[in-house]
Design a protein around this motif. Structure first.
Motif, PDB file in Angstrom:
ATOM      1  N   ALA A 183       0.911  -1.225   0.005  1.00 17.99           N
ATOM      2  CA  ALA A 183       0.092  -0.138   0.093  1.00 17.99           C
ATOM      3  C   ALA A 183       0.953   1.323   0.092  1.00 17.99           C
ATOM      4  CB  ALA A 183      -0.875   0.128   1.195  1.00 17.99           C
ATOM      5  N   ALA A 184       2.015   1.252   0.778  1.00 21.27           N
ATOM      6  CA  ALA A 184       2.667   2.289   1.188  1.00 21.27           C
ATOM      7  C   ALA A 184       3.657   2.675  -0.132  1.00 21.27           C
ATOM      8  CB  ALA A 184       3.665   2.376   2.008  1.00 21.27           C
ATOM      9  N   LYS A 185       4.194   1.494  -0.748  1.00 18.84           N
ATOM     10  CA  LYS A 185       5.005   1.399  -1.898  1.00 18.84           C
ATOM     11  C   LYS A 185       4.212   1.944  -3.228  1.00 18.84           C
ATOM     12  CE  LYS A 185       8.017  -1.404  -5.034  1.00 18.84           C
ATOM     13  NZ  LYS A 185       8.752  -2.733  -5.085  1.00 18.84           N
ATOM     14  N   TYR A 186       3.063   1.603  -3.453  1.00 14.26           N
ATOM     15  CA  TYR A 186       2.297   2.074  -4.745  1.00 14.26           C
ATOM     16  C   TYR A 186       1.165   3.006  -4.544  1.00 14.26           C
ATOM     17  CZ  TYR A 186       4.810  -2.203  -6.541  1.00 14.26           C
ATOM     18  OH  TYR A 186       5.639  -3.076  -7.182  1.00 14.26           O
ATOM     19  N   ASP A 187       1.115   3.174  -3.253  1.00  9.77           N
ATOM     20  CA  ASP A 187       0.216   4.535  -3.025  1.00  9.77           C
ATOM     21  C   ASP A 187      -1.180   3.807  -3.380  1.00  9.77           C
ATOM     22  OD1 ASP A 187      -0.837   6.979  -2.262  1.00  9.77           O
ATOM     23  OD2 ASP A 187      -0.475   7.898  -4.063  1.00  9.77           O
ATOM     24  N   ILE A 188      -1.547   2.819  -2.670  1.00  5.49           N
ATOM     25  CA  ILE A 188      -2.981   2.013  -3.088  1.00  5.49           C
ATOM     26  C   ILE A 188      -3.456   1.673  -1.900  1.00  5.49           C
ATOM     27  CG2 ILE A 188      -2.361   1.382  -5.573  1.00  5.49           C
ATOM     28  CD1 ILE A 188      -1.699  -1.242  -4.662  1.00  5.49           C
ATOM     29  N   ILE A 189      -4.558   0.928  -1.841  1.00  6.72           N
ATOM     30  CA  ILE A 189      -5.366   0.690  -0.724  1.00  6.72           C
ATOM     31  C   ILE A 189      -5.587  -0.980  -0.928  1.00  6.72           C
ATOM     32  CG2 ILE A 189      -7.494   0.757   0.726  1.00  6.72           C
ATOM     33  CD1 ILE A 189      -7.749   3.637  -0.568  1.00  6.72           C
ATOM     34  N   ILE A 190      -5.020  -1.824  -0.042  1.00  6.66           N
ATOM     35  CA  ILE A 190      -5.054  -3.056  -0.032  1.00  6.66           C
ATOM     36  C   ILE A 190      -6.244  -3.591   1.100  1.00  6.66           C
ATOM     37  CG2 ILE A 190      -4.230  -5.169   0.106  1.00  6.66           C
ATOM     38  CD1 ILE A 190      -3.080  -3.810  -2.059  1.00  6.66           C
ATOM     39  N   VAL A 191      -7.429  -4.262   0.635  1.00  5.19           N
ATOM     40  CA  VAL A 191      -8.393  -4.981   1.501  1.00  5.19           C
ATOM     41  C   VAL A 191      -7.963  -6.536   1.657  1.00  5.19           C
ATOM     42  CG1 VAL A 191     -10.852  -5.290   1.890  1.00  5.19           C
ATOM     43  CG2 VAL A 191     -10.168  -3.021   0.925  1.00  5.19           C
ATOM     44  N   LEU A 192      -7.620  -6.776   2.640  1.00  5.55           N
ATOM     45  CA  LEU A 192      -7.116  -8.215   2.824  1.00  5.55           C
ATOM     46  C   LEU A 192      -8.205  -8.934   3.328  1.00  5.55           C
ATOM     47  CD1 LEU A 192      -5.244 -10.659   2.331  1.00  5.55           C
ATOM     48  CD2 LEU A 192      -4.134  -9.990   4.487  1.00  5.55           C
ATOM     49  N   LYS A 193      -9.185  -9.731   2.684  1.00  3.44           N
ATOM     50  CA  LYS A 193     -10.349 -10.317   3.226  1.00  3.44           C
ATOM     51  C   LYS A 193     -10.072 -11.456   4.120  1.00  3.44           C
ATOM     52  CE  LYS A 193     -11.850 -10.545  -1.018  1.00  3.44           C
ATOM     53  NZ  LYS A 193     -12.730 -10.695  -2.438  1.00  3.44           N
ATOM     54  N   GLY A 194     -10.817 -11.577   5.120  1.00  2.52           N
ATOM     55  CA  GLY A 194     -10.735 -12.479   5.989  1.00  2.52           C
ATOM     56  C   GLY A 194     -11.722 -12.376   7.244  1.00  2.52           C
ATOM     57  N   ALA A 195     -11.516 -13.066   8.394  1.00  5.29           N
ATOM     58  CA  ALA A 195     -12.266 -13.079   9.595  1.00  5.29           C
ATOM     59  C   ALA A 195     -12.216 -11.742  10.256  1.00  5.29           C
ATOM     60  CB  ALA A 195     -11.640 -14.238  10.774  1.00  5.29           C
ATOM     61  N   HIS A 196     -11.177 -11.092  10.031  1.00  3.81           N
ATOM     62  CA  HIS A 196     -10.881  -9.510  10.628  1.00  3.81           C
ATOM     63  C   HIS A 196     -10.380  -8.772   9.307  1.00  3.81           C
ATOM     64  CE1 HIS A 196     -11.949  -9.925  14.791  1.00  3.81           C
ATOM     65  NE2 HIS A 196     -11.184 -11.080  15.005  1.00  3.81           N
ATOM     66  N   THR A 197     -11.036  -8.678   8.438  1.00  9.16           N
ATOM     67  CA  THR A 197     -10.508  -8.109   7.211  1.00  9.16           C
ATOM     68  C   THR A 197      -9.754  -6.977   7.465  1.00  9.16           C
ATOM     69  OG1 THR A 197     -12.345  -9.135   5.810  1.00  9.16           O
ATOM     70  CG2 THR A 197     -11.240  -6.798   4.985  1.00  9.16           C
ATOM     71  N   ALA A 198      -8.653  -6.743   6.998  1.00 11.64           N
ATOM     72  CA  ALA A 198      -7.481  -5.549   7.040  1.00 11.64           C
ATOM     73  C   ALA A 198      -7.489  -4.698   6.000  1.00 11.64           C
ATOM     74  CB  ALA A 198      -6.190  -6.393   7.292  1.00 11.64           C
ATOM     75  N   ALA A 227      -5.427  -1.880   4.505  1.00 10.29           N
ATOM     76  CA  ALA A 227      -4.058  -1.236   4.587  1.00 10.29           C
ATOM     77  C   ALA A 227      -4.089   0.248   3.575  1.00 10.29           C
ATOM     78  CB  ALA A 227      -2.906  -2.172   4.032  1.00 10.29           C
ATOM     79  N   LEU A 228      -3.871   1.204   4.225  1.00  8.54           N
ATOM     80  CA  LEU A 228      -3.956   2.672   3.630  1.00  8.54           C
ATOM     81  C   LEU A 228      -2.269   3.035   3.315  1.00  8.54           C
ATOM     82  CD1 LEU A 228      -6.503   4.346   5.825  1.00  8.54           C
ATOM     83  CD2 LEU A 228      -6.738   2.860   3.728  1.00  8.54           C
ATOM     84  N   PRO A 229      -2.295   3.922   2.199  1.00  7.66           N
ATOM     85  CA  PRO A 229      -1.088   4.325   1.791  1.00  7.66           C
ATOM     86  C   PRO A 229      -0.332   5.054   2.744  1.00  7.66           C
ATOM     87  CG  PRO A 229      -2.455   5.048   0.159  1.00  7.66           C
ATOM     88  CD  PRO A 229      -3.666   4.342   1.544  1.00  7.66           C
ATOM     89  N   ASN A 230      -0.942   5.504   3.802  1.00  8.91           N
ATOM     90  CA  ASN A 230      -0.146   6.153   5.034  1.00  8.91           C
ATOM     91  C   ASN A 230       0.641   5.409   6.091  1.00  8.91           C
ATOM     92  OD1 ASN A 230      -2.281   5.419   6.573  1.00  8.91           O
ATOM     93  ND2 ASN A 230      -3.377   7.204   7.099  1.00  8.91           N
ATOM     94  N   GLY A 231       0.181   3.938   5.668  1.00  9.73           N
ATOM     95  CA  GLY A 231       0.870   2.884   6.768  1.00  9.73           C
ATOM     96  C   GLY A 231      -0.040   2.345   7.726  1.00  9.73           C
ATOM     97  N   SER A 232      -1.254   3.044   7.847  1.00  5.30           N
ATOM     98  CA  SER A 232      -2.276   2.598   8.857  1.00  5.30           C
ATOM     99  C   SER A 232      -2.885   1.314   8.253  1.00  5.30           C
ATOM    100  CB  SER A 232      -3.166   3.505   9.144  1.00  5.30           C
ATOM    101  OG  SER A 232      -3.899   3.902   8.059  1.00  5.30           O
ATOM    102  N   ILE A 233      -3.283   0.361   9.364  1.00  7.05           N
ATOM    103  CA  ILE A 233      -3.996  -0.879   9.035  1.00  7.05           C
ATOM    104  C   ILE A 233      -5.343  -0.890  10.035  1.00  7.05           C
ATOM    105  CG2 ILE A 233      -4.013  -3.282   9.393  1.00  7.05           C
ATOM    106  CD1 ILE A 233      -1.854  -2.711   7.430  1.00  7.05           C
ATOM    107  N   HIS A 234      -6.510  -0.995   9.392  1.00  8.40           N
ATOM    108  CA  HIS A 234      -7.849  -0.914   9.809  1.00  8.40           C
ATOM    109  C   HIS A 234      -8.263  -2.206   9.879  1.00  8.40           C
ATOM    110  CE1 HIS A 234      -7.883   3.523  10.127  1.00  8.40           C
ATOM    111  NE2 HIS A 234      -7.067   3.468   9.300  1.00  8.40           N
ATOM    112  N   PHE A 235      -8.510  -2.903  10.794  1.00  7.25           N
ATOM    113  CA  PHE A 235      -8.972  -4.472  11.229  1.00  7.25           C
ATOM    114  C   PHE A 235     -10.765  -4.095  11.242  1.00  7.25           C
ATOM    115  CE2 PHE A 235      -4.764  -4.875  12.442  1.00  7.25           C
ATOM    116  CZ  PHE A 235      -4.326  -6.119  11.803  1.00  7.25           C
ATOM    117  N   ASN A 236     -11.406  -5.254  10.844  1.00  7.38           N
ATOM    118  CA  ASN A 236     -12.869  -5.010  10.784  1.00  7.38           C
ATOM    119  C   ASN A 236     -13.292  -5.834  12.184  1.00  7.38           C
ATOM    120  OD1 ASN A 236     -15.421  -4.202   9.861  1.00  7.38           O
ATOM    121  ND2 ASN A 236     -15.661  -6.116   8.837  1.00  7.38           N
ATOM    122  N   SER A 237     -14.473  -5.164  12.451  1.00  8.00           N
ATOM    123  CA  SER A 237     -14.820  -6.052  13.776  1.00  8.00           C
ATOM    124  C   SER A 237     -16.203  -6.399  13.578  1.00  8.00           C
ATOM    125  CB  SER A 237     -15.219  -4.852  14.835  1.00  8.00           C
ATOM    126  OG  SER A 237     -16.029  -3.799  14.604  1.00  8.00           O
TER     127      SER A 237
END
Length: 508
Positions: A404-419, A421-431
């Protein structure tokens, strides 16, 4: 909600003690009160309870909890393990040991050398307060034997803050021999990062976050790259629709999806987009899709590709507010070329899923051309096809943060707590969400939701985070009404309206 690294939680404690002010022993008492309240709600005083306390502050929490339980009519057997070479308890643990001794309680035992374990039965309760998140090295010696004894007892295990032996972040050496397997973890103030990794789920069981009153200013001023998305977060950013509106006020989504034998993915994604507020949805699909789409999704516009069975090109036109690409599209030389043309020419917000990600896996050069803040929504296997196989979730989270940081994109990694990843380095887990959502088409629905939010003008970061949360709420409502086994992608779509309604009810 912020998720803090282990070393930062000590700082939060100190800031709370400074800001209130409050003494550390009183802050521990407050934590023990919250733990005791929770235990009293789920455990009867008639149950056999065994409390195992270690020499640090986690042990102090356990001893304070034991005293409060005794005052409420419980009769736990309490063991403090003071077996480390220096034979020294932490100050607050020592203070709580003295308080318990002053009660003259007959079932309190200090273990300095040999431990004769009690006979614990499967219907008994164990409260694990041996070691907390401050643990610096794997357990060894007698503590490994104690952990094995706890795990083999088959009793219901409640861990205070974190299962003993588990670290708050990285756990490359965690095994069932050196880590307590809890059925319930009562964690303090905020969850630990390691709770969101699949490889640790066998240790933590169900997690309940207990508010122990860490000062709000301490939390607000302390930075962290990790967050847990809550209902209040989403309610704060979810927009209300003004009375005087036109369909074009809510955007026009172009969905490039489907191929011969795979039109279901396009149908599901289009329906999800329409039920997530998009004013217009055009589905760009091969010519063979005409009858299917006109019949299954009459609200959508059909944009026929020149290909009969496969998409050969993706139109780039300013009339579209956002573009979603991939569900059921297929991956071949023609589709790769179509995506390459799209990413080089497109100026609208983009979300890529499914076969669009498989195209990137076959042609990694595509990553370089993605417009800033493009959203990719891979599941684990799609991520590893794009990058490389990885051992665990901890590696995957680091990987998506780097991409996400390298390519200035947003990655949504799907799973039990879908994560997310934003370009600013933050990770937001889903509840939100449940295992019933692990079903065919669920990802296609998510693509439609995120695409609809992008079309309505939500910033890509918000569209990803809100979309993931909404998707999970709809799945949760569907599971509550029937069962996890009954949930299908169509059921998730059918409950999107209630998901929006539930979240908007929290808006002031």
């Amino acid at each position: 909600m912020k998720i803090f690294a282990t070393q930062v939680t000590k700082l939060l404690d100190h800031l709370t003690m400074e800001y209130e002010p409050i003494a550390s022993i009183d802050l521990m008492e407050r934590a023990a009160q919250a733990i005791t309240d929770e235990i009293c709600q789920i455990v009867s005083p008639s149950r056999n309870i065994y409390i195992f306390a270690g020499p640090g502050n986690n042990g102090g929490d356990a001893l304070a909890t034991a005293r409060l339980l005794i005052n409420r009519g419980y009769t736990p057997s309490v063991y403090i393990f003071n077996t480390l070479p220096e034979h020294r308890l932490s100050n607050d643990c020592e203070q709580n040991k003295k308080r318990l001794n002053q009660m003259g309680y007959p079932h309190f035992f200090e273990i300095n050398n040999q431990f004769a374990p009690p006979a614990i039965h499967p219907d008994d309760i164990i409260i694990d307060g041996l070691f907390g998140a401050g643990l610096k090295k794997p357990l060894s010696g007698g503590f490994i034997s104690l952990v094995r004894y706890i795990n083999e007892s088959k009793a219901f295990v409640i861990s205070i803050d974190i299962p003993s032996g588990l670290f708050g972040e990285s756990n490359p050496s965690a095994t069932t021999d050196n880590t307590v397997k809890a059925q319930l973890t009562l964690t303090l103030q905020t969850p630990k990062l390691s709770f969101f990794f699949a490889e640790n789920s066998k240790f933590i069981g169900k997690v309940k976050v207990l508010d122990i009153g860490i000062h709000h200013r301490a939390i607000e001023q302390t930075d962290t790259p990790y967050y847990l998305t809550t209902e209040s977060d989403v309610a704060r950013n979810l927009r209300r629709r003004p009375k005087f509106s036109d369909k074009r006020d809510y955007g026009h989504l172009l969905l490039a999806a489907g191929q011969y034998t795979m039109m279901g993915a396009a149908v599901l994604s289009a329906k999800a987009a329409l039920h997530s507020g998009a004013g217009l949805v055009s589905v760009h699909a091969p010519q063979c899709a005409n009858l299917i789409l006109q019949t299954a999704v009459p609200e959508a516009l059909f944009s026929p590709d020149k290909g009969e069975k496969h998409i050969e090109e993706i139109p780039v036109h300013q009339r579209y507010s956002a573009i979603a690409v991939g569900p059921g599209m297929g991956c071949n030389e023609t589709s790769i070329a179509a995506i390459m043309h799209l990413v080089k020419e497109c100026r609208q917000p983009l979300v890529f899923d499914a076969d669009a990600l498989n195209c990137i896996a076959q042609e990694p050069e595509l990553l370089r051309y993605l417009p800033p803040r493009t959203i990719l929504t891979p599941h684990i296997r799609e991520l590893e096809r794009m990058v490389q196989p990885m051992l665990n979730d901890e590696e995957r989270i680091k990987c998506i943060a780097n991409i996400a940081a390298k390519y200035d994109i947003i990655i949504v990694l799907k799973g039990a707590h879908t994560a997310v990843a934003l370009p600013n380095g933050s990770i937001h887990f889903n509840s939100t969400g449940n295992p019933g959502m692990a079903t065919a088409g669920s990802g296609d629905v998510l693509t439609g939701i995120i695409g609809a939010l992008l079309a309505q003008g939500y910033p890509p970061e918000d569209a990803a985070i809100i979309g993931v949360y909404l998707h999970g709420v709809a799945g949760d409502i569907a599971a509550q009404e029937s069962s996890e086994e009954f949930v299908t992608a169509g059921e998730i779509i059918a409950h999107l309206g209630l998901a929006f309604k539930q979240i908007k009810a929290q808006q002031k």
